[in-house]
Design a protein around this motif. Structure first.
Motif, PDB file in Angstrom:
ATOM      1  N   SER A   1       0.548  12.493 -39.993  1.00  0.00           N
ATOM      2  CA  SER A   1       1.423  11.333 -40.181  1.00  0.00           C
ATOM      3  C   SER A   1       0.695  10.010 -40.339  1.00  0.00           C
ATOM      4  CB  SER A   1       2.355  11.209 -38.970  1.00  0.00           C
ATOM      5  OG  SER A   1       1.566  10.984 -37.805  1.00  0.00           O
TER       6      SER A   1
ATOM      7  N   CYS B   1       3.404  16.803 -38.155  1.00  0.00           N
ATOM      8  CA  CYS B   1       2.654  18.065 -38.049  1.00  0.00           C
ATOM      9  C   CYS B   1       1.149  17.798 -38.043  1.00  0.00           C
ATOM     10  CB  CYS B   1       3.030  19.015 -39.185  1.00  0.00           C
ATOM     11  SG  CYS B   1       4.792  19.405 -39.248  1.00  0.00           S
ATOM     12  N   GLY B   2       0.786  16.654 -37.485  1.00  0.00           N
ATOM     13  CA  GLY B   2      -0.625  16.289 -37.395  1.00  0.00           C
ATOM     14  C   GLY B   2      -1.124  15.475 -38.572  1.00  0.00           C
TER      15      GLY B   2
ATOM     16  N   ARG C   1       5.208  17.345 -32.182  1.00  0.00           N
ATOM     17  CA  ARG C   1       4.553  17.882 -33.374  1.00  0.00           C
ATOM     18  C   ARG C   1       5.193  17.387 -34.671  1.00  0.00           C
ATOM     19  NH1 ARG C   1       5.521  21.951 -36.871  1.00  0.00           N
ATOM     20  NH2 ARG C   1       7.403  22.540 -35.719  1.00  0.00           N
ATOM     21  N   VAL C   2       6.507  17.539 -34.795  1.00  0.00           N
ATOM     22  CA  VAL C   2       7.167  17.196 -36.057  1.00  0.00           C
ATOM     23  C   VAL C   2       7.112  15.695 -36.310  1.00  0.00           C
ATOM     24  CG1 VAL C   2       9.372  17.197 -37.299  1.00  0.00           C
ATOM     25  CG2 VAL C   2       8.655  19.229 -36.012  1.00  0.00           C
TER      26      VAL C   2
ATOM     27  N   TRP D   1       5.038  13.679 -35.314  1.00  0.00           N
ATOM     28  CA  TRP D   1       3.639  13.309 -35.561  1.00  0.00           C
ATOM     29  C   TRP D   1       3.198  13.813 -36.941  1.00  0.00           C
ATOM     30  CZ3 TRP D   1      -1.521  15.303 -33.305  1.00  0.00           C
ATOM     31  CH2 TRP D   1      -2.467  14.278 -33.275  1.00  0.00           C
TER      32      TRP D   1
END
Length: 355
Positions: free
Chosen positions: A290, A287-288, A282-283, A285
């Protein structure tokens, strides 16, 4: 023509064996082909011993073969009995709406352009059926050895598709995860598409040497530590522009995302034979948010692609010799070759059976 044919089949999950079947029938647009050379694939291993696509009963295996045309339907224009042909692993239905949308590999449903050894008998038979012959066969140039030509059926187009999905551009830094035969062709594809630095992840010495020959500028051994840490060290903490995934498991995407720069792209062609979910961190990436893009795909099939890839071999821009490490003689040797692919000895890249 023989009414019965012999083939090496998946008897059920975890079991292979020889079967006798009715010879396939040739439709008006189709062809019947006898193999001249065949190559087992890691996908066959996933299918049989992992049950990756579910139970199959007495289904003839194999999706990599070059052969000789035995019969064509009355509507076939460009091929005739006696022609030596390359048969792609993916044989779309070119009149389908999916093909019109640009995704012929999914004609008739997801992955349904993959017919051989998925939902119809494959190429490890004395005779096999090819749908839409004019769209799915390509003439085998005389200058290309039949054993090497089997690499054009799947290994080359799949590996190159990883580089296409990753959208490799001039000067990109690329990491290719997995350098079996498909991964080696991802390295070659990235190199031909203009990548500058290519980091190849693998451990077997012969694959490492082949990767260097195909354009890898650095190699990373996953047995010597976390590959993300090694990539970051080799790129001065910057990461890579693109990632090609041609090996690993459901956790490999996690590694790819972690090593990728914002705005980078992942091209995945790895056949995940087990596991329920793919892991995306998640991080890392963002938090979606990136702009780290994940592209996955089944290789495109079809005649045009086969002809273009064969032309690279003809003019000397792509050497397939390093891929073929084990050659067997005789149709009955296909079982031995398949089991060798399952065992994967350290000196193996790709076995081929020449009939």
């Amino acid at each position: 023509m023989a009414k019965k044919i012999k083939g090496l089949a998946m008897k059920r999950i975890g079991e292979i064996g020889w079967v006798k079947k009715e010879a396939p029938e040739c439709g008006p647009c189709d062809a019947l082909v006898k193999p001249l050379a065949m190559a087992p694939c890691t996908s066959d291993i996933h299918t049989v011993w992992e049950g990756a696509i579910g139970e199959r009963t007495d289904m003839i295996l194999g999706h990599e073969a070059v052969g000789e045309v035995v019969e064509v339907g009355p509507m076939v224009k460009d091929f005739k009995p006696g022609d030596r042909v390359i048969v792609p692993a993916i044989t779309p239905d070119w009149m389908s709406v999916e093909a019109q949308a640009g995704f012929g590999m999914h004609s008739g449903g997801m992955l349904a352009g993959w017919k051989f050894s998925n939902f119809k008998d494959g190429v490890f038979g004395e005779l096999f059926h090819v749908n839409e012959a004019d769209g799915n066969l390509a003439l085998l140039p005389d200058s290309i050895d039949v054993a090497e030509a089997t690499m054009l059926c799947d290994m080359v187009p799949t590996g190159f598709h990883a580089a296409e999905l990753a959208d490799v551009k001039l000067g990109d830094t690329v990491c290719c995860i997995g350098i079996g035969p498909v991964g080696l062709m991802a390295v070659a594809g990235a190199n031909l598409m203009g990548a500058s630095h290519i980091l190849a992840v693998g451990s077997r010495p012969n694959c490492v040497e082949a990767a260097k020959g195909y354009g890898a500028t650095d190699t990373i051994n996953y047995k010597e530590g976390d590959i993300v840490d090694q990539v970051m060290e080799k790129t001065d903490g910057k990461g890579v522009d693109k990632v090609c995934i041609a090996g690993g498991n459901v956790e490999t995407m996690d590694q790819a995302i972690r090593m990728l720069k914002p705005g980078g792209k992942v091209g995945n062609v790895n056949y995940l034979g087990s596991g329920d979910y793919v892991i995306v961190p998640r991080v890392e990436w963002g938090c979606g948010m990136s702009h780290k893009f994940i592209h996955c795909g089944l290789m495109p099939g079809g005649r045009l692609r086969m002809e273009k890839l064969a032309s690279l071999v003809e003019v000397g821009k792509l050497d397939l010799k390093p891929l073929v490490t084990h050659t067997f003689k005789g149709f009955d040797k296909v079982e031995e070759a398949l089991l060798l692919m399952k065992e994967k000895p350290v000196d193996l890249i790709k076995p081929v059976v020449v009939v």
